[in-house]
Design a protein around this motif. Structure first.
Motif, mmCIF file in Angstrom:
data_model
loop_
_atom_site.group_PDB
_atom_site.id
_atom_site.type_symbol
_atom_site.label_atom_id
_atom_site.label_comp_id
_atom_site.label_asym_id
_atom_site.label_seq_id
_atom_site.Cartn_x
_atom_site.Cartn_y
_atom_site.Cartn_z
ATOM 1 N N SER A 270 13.670 6.459 -13.722
ATOM 2 C CA SER A 270 13.452 7.387 -12.608
ATOM 3 C C SER A 270 12.730 6.703 -11.456
ATOM 4 C CB SER A 270 12.643 8.595 -13.084
ATOM 5 O OG SER A 270 13.355 9.325 -14.059
ATOM 6 N N LEU A 271 11.783 5.831 -11.783
ATOM 7 C CA LEU A 271 11.063 5.098 -10.753
ATOM 8 C C LEU A 271 11.980 4.093 -10.059
ATOM 9 C CD1 LEU A 271 7.790 4.572 -12.795
ATOM 10 C CD2 LEU A 271 8.021 5.996 -10.758
ATOM 11 N N VAL A 272 12.821 3.420 -10.826
ATOM 12 C CA VAL A 272 13.799 2.497 -10.234
ATOM 13 C C VAL A 272 14.714 3.249 -9.276
ATOM 14 C CG1 VAL A 272 15.822 1.058 -10.726
ATOM 15 C CG2 VAL A 272 13.741 0.813 -12.112
ATOM 16 N N ASP A 273 15.110 4.453 -9.651
ATOM 17 C CA ASP A 273 15.971 5.269 -8.795
ATOM 18 C C ASP A 273 15.281 5.562 -7.460
ATOM 19 O OD1 ASP A 273 18.407 6.938 -8.388
ATOM 20 O OD2 ASP A 273 16.964 8.589 -8.407
ATOM 21 N N LEU A 274 13.968 5.834 -7.511
ATOM 22 C CA LEU A 274 13.228 6.078 -6.275
ATOM 23 C C LEU A 274 13.180 4.821 -5.405
ATOM 24 C CD1 LEU A 274 10.224 8.254 -7.538
ATOM 25 C CD2 LEU A 274 12.239 9.023 -6.264
ATOM 26 N N VAL A 275 13.033 3.656 -6.048
ATOM 27 C CA VAL A 275 13.072 2.402 -5.291
ATOM 28 C C VAL A 275 14.432 2.232 -4.625
ATOM 29 C CG1 VAL A 275 12.980 -0.118 -5.455
ATOM 30 C CG2 VAL A 275 11.353 1.269 -6.755
ATOM 31 N N ASP A 276 15.498 2.463 -5.385
ATOM 32 C CA ASP A 276 16.850 2.287 -4.852
ATOM 33 C C ASP A 276 17.131 3.250 -3.695
ATOM 34 O OD1 ASP A 276 17.484 0.228 -6.580
ATOM 35 O OD2 ASP A 276 18.399 1.536 -8.091
ATOM 36 N N LYS A 277 16.465 4.414 -3.710
ATOM 37 C CA LYS A 277 16.650 5.397 -2.641
ATOM 38 C C LYS A 277 15.685 5.192 -1.477
ATOM 39 C CE LYS A 277 18.478 9.036 -5.660
ATOM 40 N NZ LYS A 277 18.197 10.358 -6.312
ATOM 41 N N GLY A 278 14.845 4.157 -1.549
ATOM 42 C CA GLY A 278 13.912 3.862 -0.469
ATOM 43 C C GLY A 278 12.702 4.754 -0.437
ATOM 44 N N ARG A 279 12.382 5.403 -1.559
ATOM 45 C CA ARG A 279 11.254 6.338 -1.599
ATOM 46 C C ARG A 279 10.057 5.786 -2.350
ATOM 47 N NH1 ARG A 279 14.867 11.118 -3.763
ATOM 48 N NH2 ARG A 279 12.900 11.930 -4.585
ATOM 49 N N LEU A 280 10.107 4.525 -2.748
ATOM 50 C CA LEU A 280 8.988 3.885 -3.426
ATOM 51 C C LEU A 280 8.941 2.434 -2.947
ATOM 52 C CD1 LEU A 280 6.892 4.910 -5.442
ATOM 53 C CD2 LEU A 280 8.295 3.980 -7.286
ATOM 54 N N THR A 281 7.751 1.999 -2.517
ATOM 55 C CA THR A 281 7.597 0.707 -1.856
ATOM 56 C C THR A 281 7.083 -0.352 -2.825
ATOM 57 O OG1 THR A 281 7.052 1.848 0.207
ATOM 58 C CG2 THR A 281 6.489 -0.493 0.068
ATOM 59 N N LEU A 282 7.806 -1.468 -2.912
ATOM 60 C CA LEU A 282 7.391 -2.603 -3.736
ATOM 61 C C LEU A 282 6.644 -3.588 -2.846
ATOM 62 C CD1 LEU A 282 10.775 -3.173 -5.623
ATOM 63 C CD2 LEU A 282 8.822 -1.787 -6.360
ATOM 64 N N ARG A 283 5.480 -4.060 -3.323
ATOM 65 C CA ARG A 283 4.662 -4.940 -2.482
ATOM 66 C C ARG A 283 4.248 -6.194 -3.261
ATOM 67 N NH1 ARG A 283 -0.302 -1.754 -0.411
ATOM 68 N NH2 ARG A 283 -0.104 -0.651 -2.393
ATOM 69 N N VAL A 284 4.573 -7.327 -2.699
ATOM 70 C CA VAL A 284 4.170 -8.619 -3.255
ATOM 71 C C VAL A 284 3.168 -9.253 -2.302
ATOM 72 C CG1 VAL A 284 4.919 -10.931 -3.919
ATOM 73 C CG2 VAL A 284 6.373 -8.952 -4.422
ATOM 74 N N ALA A 285 1.991 -9.603 -2.808
ATOM 75 C CA ALA A 285 0.996 -10.265 -1.969
ATOM 76 C C ALA A 285 1.316 -11.745 -1.820
ATOM 77 C CB ALA A 285 -0.393 -10.081 -2.568
ATOM 78 N N ARG A 286 1.673 -12.392 -2.945
ATOM 79 C CA ARG A 286 1.967 -13.823 -2.922
ATOM 80 C C ARG A 286 2.597 -14.216 -4.250
ATOM 81 N NH1 ARG A 286 -2.454 -18.802 -2.268
ATOM 82 N NH2 ARG A 286 -0.963 -20.495 -2.653
ATOM 83 N N THR A 287 3.429 -15.231 -4.230
ATOM 84 C CA THR A 287 3.999 -15.751 -5.472
ATOM 85 C C THR A 287 3.409 -17.127 -5.775
ATOM 86 O OG1 THR A 287 5.891 -16.757 -4.344
ATOM 87 C CG2 THR A 287 6.155 -14.492 -5.155
ATOM 88 N N PHE A 288 3.366 -17.452 -7.069
ATOM 89 C CA PHE A 288 2.843 -18.726 -7.541
ATOM 90 C C PHE A 288 3.769 -19.270 -8.625
ATOM 91 C CE2 PHE A 288 -0.770 -16.304 -6.090
ATOM 92 C CZ PHE A 288 -1.641 -17.214 -5.504
ATOM 93 N N ALA A 289 3.894 -20.597 -8.696
ATOM 94 C CA ALA A 289 4.557 -21.222 -9.828
ATOM 95 C C ALA A 289 3.635 -21.161 -11.043
ATOM 96 C CB ALA A 289 4.892 -22.671 -9.498
ATOM 97 N N TYR A 290 4.202 -21.261 -12.237
ATOM 98 C CA TYR A 290 3.378 -21.243 -13.444
ATOM 99 C C TYR A 290 2.242 -22.267 -13.371
ATOM 100 C CZ TYR A 290 6.418 -18.162 -16.230
ATOM 101 O OH TYR A 290 7.108 -17.088 -16.734
ATOM 102 N N GLU A 291 2.552 -23.457 -12.867
ATOM 103 C CA GLU A 291 1.542 -24.515 -12.793
ATOM 104 C C GLU A 291 0.408 -24.174 -11.830
ATOM 105 O OE1 GLU A 291 4.968 -25.870 -14.780
ATOM 106 O OE2 GLU A 291 4.814 -24.966 -12.786
ATOM 107 N N GLU A 292 0.604 -23.148 -11.000
ATOM 108 C CA GLU A 292 -0.432 -22.684 -10.075
ATOM 109 C C GLU A 292 -1.144 -21.434 -10.587
ATOM 110 O OE1 GLU A 292 1.397 -23.730 -5.736
ATOM 111 O OE2 GLU A 292 2.400 -22.122 -6.844
ATOM 112 N N ALA A 293 -0.974 -21.122 -11.856
ATOM 113 C CA ALA A 293 -1.520 -19.876 -12.394
ATOM 114 C C ALA A 293 -3.030 -19.794 -12.219
ATOM 115 C CB ALA A 293 -1.149 -19.724 -13.868
ATOM 116 N N HIS A 294 -3.727 -20.917 -12.359
ATOM 117 C CA HIS A 294 -5.188 -20.886 -12.180
ATOM 118 C C HIS A 294 -5.551 -20.513 -10.742
ATOM 119 C CE1 HIS A 294 -3.980 -24.900 -10.869
ATOM 120 N NE2 HIS A 294 -5.142 -25.029 -10.257
ATOM 121 N N LEU A 295 -4.716 -20.941 -9.774
ATOM 122 C CA LEU A 295 -4.951 -20.559 -8.376
ATOM 123 C C LEU A 295 -4.709 -19.069 -8.176
ATOM 124 C CD1 LEU A 295 -3.204 -23.550 -6.567
ATOM 125 C CD2 LEU A 295 -5.639 -23.282 -7.118
#
Length: 313
Positions: A270-295
């Motif tokens: 149901s939550l995925v459906d809301l995302v697909d309909k543009g009614r739920l916002t996904l937010r990524v602050a930053r991505t890291f590689a596994y080797e950067e996990a400590h960062l």
């Protein structure tokens, strides 16, 4: 016959970000009702920090390698006996109960219960999709605990955070009036979601009551303010703590309760459906590689990010 290995992010001793490392561990095998997923992205959460730092020392022992991670986006690799809803190649999102499994999703492969999976949202990146399961399920299950009818007033503390933002959007989707307490920098985001913005202050209950003089019908406490905001809830209302230790004692007939998030594939769909309909916002602050996990853990410790920090294999 040699055992297949995979890279995984975890720790063997409690401490700061420096104890987090990448190691090769055996690829797990799915049991009945389970699915082995090739992970594309997995976010960091408060519980990853709590486990790593030793805050969960009473539940964990130093020595074993713990693989971190509660949720992920990935592709089904193999399915265990009895699984018919998913097949190899299916893009999925889902979560594990890390406190039960002690083996998480921040690895190249992860085993999840098929009942906790849902097809991944369409038209978004794996990093963004991975931010949905734990936080959005927490938000919707918190709202379910409050059982508020459309037209009622809900307060959300930490409303600009990863859980809080989902609470605001889901509450508006249910027809609730939302009063959102957060940092000033979140005003545009929260008013854009249709919430009444209340800036963070030294008197959070007073600030909320200024916006809702009769008191709010329910409150989801994403900022763990506890007793400091309970006066803003009307007599007989409801209070949900996102982090269980911040659950205040009941008073004035107010129901106070923690939300203990559970994996629920149907709810996640149901939550995925809301995302697909543009009614739920996904937010990524930053991505890291596994080797950067400590960062990534260093940034997690600093706090203040909006959206999730996400690890990519």
């Amino acid at each position: 016959m040699s055992t297949a290995l995979m890279r995984a992010v975890g720790f063997t001793a409690f401490g700061g970000p420096e104890v987090v490392s990448v190691a090769e561990v055996p690829v797990p095998e799915p049991g009945p009702g389970q699915v082995l997923v090739r992970v594309s992205a997995a976010p960091l959460h408060f519980f990853d920090r709590a486990a790593r730092s030793g805050a969960l020392r009473s539940m964990l022992a130093e020595g074993p390698r713990y693989v971190l991670g509660w949720d992920m986006c990935g592709t089904v690799h193999t399915v265990g006996p009895g699984v018919v809803a998913f097949a190899p190649g299916d893009p999925v999102v889902g979560m594990v109960d890390w406190l039960t499994t002690r083996t998480g999703t921040q690895a190249e492969y992860a085993v999840l219960d098929a009942s906790a999976l849902a097809p991944a949202p369409a038209g978004t990146t794996p990093a963004a999709a991975s931010t949905l399961p734990l936080n959005a399920l927490t938000a919707t299950q918190a709202l379910d605990l409050l059982r508020l009818d459309a037209g009622r007033t809900l307060a959300v503390t930490g409303a600009g955070g990863a859980v809080g933002g989902y609470v605001v959007e889901l509450a508006k989707d249910r027809g609730l009036r939302v009063v959102a307490l957060s940092a000033s920098r979140d005003e545009g985001f929260l008013t854009g979601l249709g919430a009444v913005f209340v800036p963070r202050s030294d008197d959070p209950a007073g600030a909320l009551l200024a916006a809702a003089p009769e008191g709010v019908d329910g409150l989801v406490d994403g900022a763990s303010l506890g007793d400091r905001v309970l006066p803003a809830v009307r007599d007989g209302g409801g209070f949900v703590a996102v982090r269980p230790p911040a659950t205040p004692e009941p008073q004035r007939g107010i129901r106070t309760m923690p939300v203990i998030t559970r994996g629920d594939g149907a709810q996640l769909r149901s939550l995925v459906d809301l995302v697909d309909k543009g009614r739920l916002t996904l937010r990524v602050a930053r991505t890291f590689a596994y080797e950067e996990a400590h960062l990534a853990h260093e940034q997690l410790d600093r706090g203040g990010q909006r959206g999730r920090l996400v690890l990519l294999p």
